[in-house]
Design an enzyme around this catalytic site. Structure first.
Site, short mmCIF file in Angstrom:
data_model
loop_
_atom_site.label_atom_id
_atom_site.label_comp_id
_atom_site.label_asym_id
_atom_site.label_seq_id
_atom_site.Cartn_x
_atom_site.Cartn_y
_atom_site.Cartn_z
N TRP A 10 52.40 23.37 161.21
CA TRP A 10 51.81 24.61 160.72
C TRP A 10 50.73 25.04 161.72
CZ3 TRP A 10 47.19 25.04 157.08
CH2 TRP A 10 46.98 26.38 156.71
N ASP A 69 49.66 16.02 154.18
CA ASP A 69 49.46 17.41 153.77
C ASP A 69 50.60 17.72 152.80
OD1 ASP A 69 49.28 20.64 155.53
OD2 ASP A 69 49.18 20.08 153.42
N LYS A 117 51.69 27.51 146.40
CA LYS A 117 53.12 27.81 146.30
C LYS A 117 53.70 27.33 144.98
CE LYS A 117 51.62 27.75 150.59
NZ LYS A 117 52.09 28.83 151.33
#
Ligand code: CBA
Length: 402
Positions: free
Chosen positions: A133, A214, A250
């Protein structure tokens, strides 16, 4: 002469800048496959019904507007840790997991970076997967860590470069920090299998590396919050001490509410208390204490059995819709259009994104000619696709690669 006359114009964010370009485009056919935000079958943002119900419950309680503690809403952080580590987790049972609420996943990663830079004794090196990311890189550099990388993606097979990953972790300096995407790797959508996770755990143990997970998509990748937490729970069961960043952006659709948590497993309750005190010392001068609304909503779901069950089915619904888009896109490209190239990876990848393999000139052409927006590296957010635009997208990709 203005004091700011030396300020340079910086580049737009590689991901959030795509949405700006999309908004500026007036063509009705435009499609935004940039930012990783879920869209329903009509291309609209989706408020999960369980989240709507949770928000009503919170509002009905007419909660006060007082400051939260520096480490956030205690019942939220307790329930967030339970969701990640599971009810069987030994450190959790021993009260040895230090948890703080954070400004979503980004905030959790930043608190983690700052905490490691100050208190992790063995190394300042953090190894990020290549690619990762985009925001990980400046985030950990700004935290004061040395950002390095380990091989993750194999361009030829459009799959995991497992040999390269193992070699790079084995070659890492002893005690280095290694960032691991717990599930739904961003941007590749490629996750290690459980067997591969077991091998990674062995190398991390042998090299005494420090695993920092993560987990921004728990439940959103496979549709199961348990399955998606496998890597984190396996490492803890294997005796690793871990750091973990969680995001509810999300899987609960709480994007703008900025709900997240950062945690580390410690030796015991006394050590956890000392770690808590140092987390507060990092957070207080950063933003003092976190926003209250999103944490109350998330906790209303995590602390109520019926709402939790409803939420899990809605997360599975989102995951399933994305999986059906993967099937449809694969069939359009591979079978209907017979588009040159191999497209199997669109089906085998998991989570929000698909790493298409389109190169920057093709992604540029898609934006300029077809009004289809994705990141320069060819990552598409599968959630941006639906029955109404997937054919146009497939035809546009077909044109771009011919
Ligand atoms: C792996 C990973 N970790 C952390 C985050 C942080 O998320 P938040 O701070 O909102 O909880 C994201 C979000 N990344 C994106 O979905 C994306 O890559 O498009 C998008 O939200 C972003 O901010 O870039 C992510 O993909």
């Amino acid at each position: 002469l203005s004091v700011w006359s030396n300020v340079q114009a910086g580049p737009p964010d590689a991901i959030l800048g795509i949405t700006e370009a999309f908004k500026a485009d007036k063509d009705p056919r435009k499609i935004n496959l940039g930012v990783g935000a879920y869209r329903d079958e009509n291309g609209k943002p989706y408020i999960l019904p369980s989240v709507q119900k949770a928000e009503e419950i919170v509002l009905a309680s007419v909660p006060n507007k007082e400051y939260l503690p520096i480490t956030g809403l205690p019942e939220f952080t307790r329930n967030a840790a339970l969701l990640a580590y599971g009810t069987e987790s030994t450190p959790l049972k021993e009260g040895a997991v230090a948890v703080t609420q954070s400004i979503s996943g980004t905030g959790a990663l930043r608190i983690g970076g700052e905490f490691l830079a100050r208190h992790y004794p063995k190394s300042k090196d953090i190894f990020l997967p290549a690619p990762t990311w985009g925001n990980h890189i400046p985030l950990f550099r700004d935290s004061g860590l040395n950002v390095r990388s380990y091989r993750y993606f194999n361009k030829e097979t459009v799959g995991l470069d497992f040999a390269g990953l193992k070699a790079d972790l084995e070659a890492a300096p002893e005690g280095a920090i290694v960032l691991l995407h717990a599930c739904a790797h961003n941007p590749t959508g490629i996750d290690p299998t459980p067997e591969q996770w077991a091998q990674i755990s062995d190398i991390v143990k042998e090299k005494k590396l420090f695993p920092f997970f993560d987990m921004a998509y728990q439940g959103f990748a496979s549709g199961s919050t348990t399955k998606d937490a496998f890597a984190v729970r396996h490492f803890v069961e294997q005796g690793h001490q871990v750091a973990l960043s969680q995001s509810f952006a999300k899987n609960m659709g709480l994007y703008g509410e900025r709900v997240g948590a950062f945690s580390v497993t410690t030796a015991d309750a006394a050590e956890k208390a000392r770690v808590d005190s140092q987390l507060k010392i990092i957070i207080r001068p950063m933003y003092s204490n976190p926003p209250v609304n999103g944490a109350r909503i998330a906790n209303a779901i995590l602390s109520n059995a019926d709402l939790y069950t409803q939420w899990e089915s809605e997360v599975k619904g989102m995951a399933d819709r994305i999986i059906s888009m993967r099937e449809k896109l694969y069939n359009s490209l591979q079978k209907e259009l017979n588009t040159p190239g191999e497209w199997g990876h669109i089906k085998s990848q998991i989570g929000m994104f698909s790493f298409t393999g389109l190169n920057p000139s093709q992604t540029k052409a898609l934006a300029e000619k077809a009004h289809v927006y994705m990141t320069h590296d060819g990552r598409i957010s599968m959630a941006g696709l639906n029955g109404g635009n997937i054919e146009y997208f497939a035809q546009s990709v077909d044109k771009a690669v011919r």
